[in-house]
Design a protein around this motif. Structure first.
Motif, PDB file in Angstrom:
ATOM      1  N   PHE A  49      18.660  99.218 -20.682  1.00 14.70           N
ATOM      2  CA  PHE A  49      18.192  97.834 -20.810  1.00 14.70           C
ATOM      3  C   PHE A  49      16.698  97.805 -21.122  1.00 14.70           C
ATOM      4  O   PHE A  49      15.983  98.805 -20.965  1.00 14.70           O
ATOM      5  N   THR A  50      16.244  96.622 -21.535  1.00  9.23           N
ATOM      6  CA  THR A  50      14.809  96.356 -21.670  1.00  9.23           C
ATOM      7  C   THR A  50      14.447  95.196 -20.758  1.00  9.23           C
ATOM      8  O   THR A  50      15.287  94.327 -20.468  1.00  9.23           O
ATOM      9  N   HIS A  51      13.208  95.184 -20.307  1.00  8.30           N
ATOM     10  CA  HIS A  51      12.736  94.079 -19.468  1.00  8.30           C
ATOM     11  C   HIS A  51      11.225  93.974 -19.589  1.00  8.30           C
ATOM     12  O   HIS A  51      10.558  94.920 -20.026  1.00  8.30           O
ATOM     13  N   GLU A  52      10.711  92.826 -19.202  1.00  9.41           N
ATOM     14  CA  GLU A  52       9.255  92.631 -19.190  1.00  9.41           C
ATOM     15  C   GLU A  52       8.727  92.960 -17.808  1.00  9.41           C
ATOM     16  O   GLU A  52       9.306  92.574 -16.788  1.00  9.41           O
ATOM     17  N   THR A  53       7.619  93.686 -17.784  1.00 10.51           N
ATOM     18  CA  THR A  53       6.999  94.071 -16.527  1.00 10.51           C
ATOM     19  C   THR A  53       5.502  94.215 -16.782  1.00 10.51           C
ATOM     20  O   THR A  53       5.001  93.773 -17.829  1.00 10.51           O
ATOM     21  N   VAL A  68       6.760  95.316 -22.515  1.00  8.64           N
ATOM     22  CA  VAL A  68       8.220  95.368 -22.588  1.00  8.64           C
ATOM     23  C   VAL A  68       8.608  96.833 -22.392  1.00  8.64           C
ATOM     24  O   VAL A  68       8.102  97.708 -23.102  1.00  8.64           O
TER      25      VAL A  68
END
Length: 300
Positions: free
Chosen positions: A113-117, A137
């Protein structure tokens, strides 16, 4: 006492110091990977768990990684091959024949998955350095890899049991456009680590020659120039006339060693050591034994 010990130490180290700056030749060989697969050279990808996108990227990443390491032949057999662990037993099923001593792998994408952090980084502005939270990202991939060496569907030895390989690749949100291939890059990074773990490593090692006797200079020069077969003939002739010459036996062992005749080299090194208890001879013989052990383990 200190004055008495110094000459003795110098005498003991003299052969090793001479080896470090004297003539030498090279031997190229392979040593097993961190996870040894023995004599296996064929890798088969079995049916694996994960999103279709993850499975597609897994096949491509593995094919490229195995090609770059130039040891294994890789085949995607996910359509007809399954590998499972049930109650501690390895179960392998195949619709088609499995080559003997194949390494069968199952690569399950458990995180993809990808996510913003944010990443905390040191930032310097107007001469001051401070910690700043940078929005990014991040692509995260985690693969559980099961691997087994198979002679047939009924003769399977488990090598790895759901060992995890993880990778994270990030890009600053401020960088536009965002990279559409972040997940693929993370997949490649994780699976490259796995392939590196199991792939034998090509190594080049130095074998010192004994150049103390000028009568051996011709053979030594030939060996250094890479004319190993001619040097071998010269040394064998010399030994016929001087069977008690330790240096000639040792150099013959080195030439055999460089030609990957490790068993012949070990016998010749042993003869040299019978004639002269030279530390350089002993150390080189030990290194040759290691090379032979690697070759046996890899079936080479």
């Amino acid at each position: 006492q200190e004055m008495k010990f110094k000459p003795l130490i110098g005498i003991a180290l003299a052969p090793l110091l001479a080896a470090a700056c004297g003539p030498s030749i090279k031997v190229e060989t392979h040593k097993p990977g961190r996870v040894s697969t023995g004599i296996s050279e064929q890798v088969l990808l079995a049916d694996s768990f994960g999103r279709i996108t993850a499975q597609d990227q897994t096949g491509r990443a593995l094919r490229d990684a195995f090609q770059s390491h130039e040891w294994f032949t890789f085949s995607d057999r996910s359509d007809d091959l399954t590998l499972d662990i049930r109650a501690g037993d390895v179960e392998l099923a195949a619709a088609n024949e499995i080559p003997d001593r194949s390494l069968v792998i199952r690569v399950d994408a458990v995180e993809f998955f990808t996510h913003e952090t944010v990443e905390i980084r040191k930032v310097t502005e107007k001469g001051e350095t401070f910690d700043a939270a940078i929005p990014v990202v991040e692509a995260v991939t985690v693969f559980q890899i099961t691997a087994a060496i198979a002679a047939s569907t009924d003769d399977v030895v488990l090598l790895l049991d759901q060992v995890e390989y993880e990778a994270r690749v990030a890009q600053d949100v401020a960088e536009r456009p965002l990279d559409d291939d972040l997940l693929e890059r993370a997949t490649v990074a994780a699976l490259n680590a796995f392939v590196a773990d199991i792939s034998p490593e090509r190594v080049t090692e130095t074998i010192p020659l004994d150049g103390d006797d000028v009568r051996l200079n011709g053979a030594v020069d030939l060996a250094v120039q890479g004319q190993l077969d001619v040097a071998q003939t010269e040394l064998e002739r010399f030994i016929e006339d001087h069977p008690q010459h330790a240096g000639a036996h040792y150099n013959l062992g080195a030439v055999l060693d460089a030609q990957r005749d490790f068993e012949g080299a070990l016998e010749t090194y042993a003869r040299a050591l019978e004639l002269e208890a030279n530390p350089m001879y002993a150390e080189t013989r030990g290194e040759c034994q290691q090379r032979l052990d690697w070759a046996i383990e890899l079936g080479r």
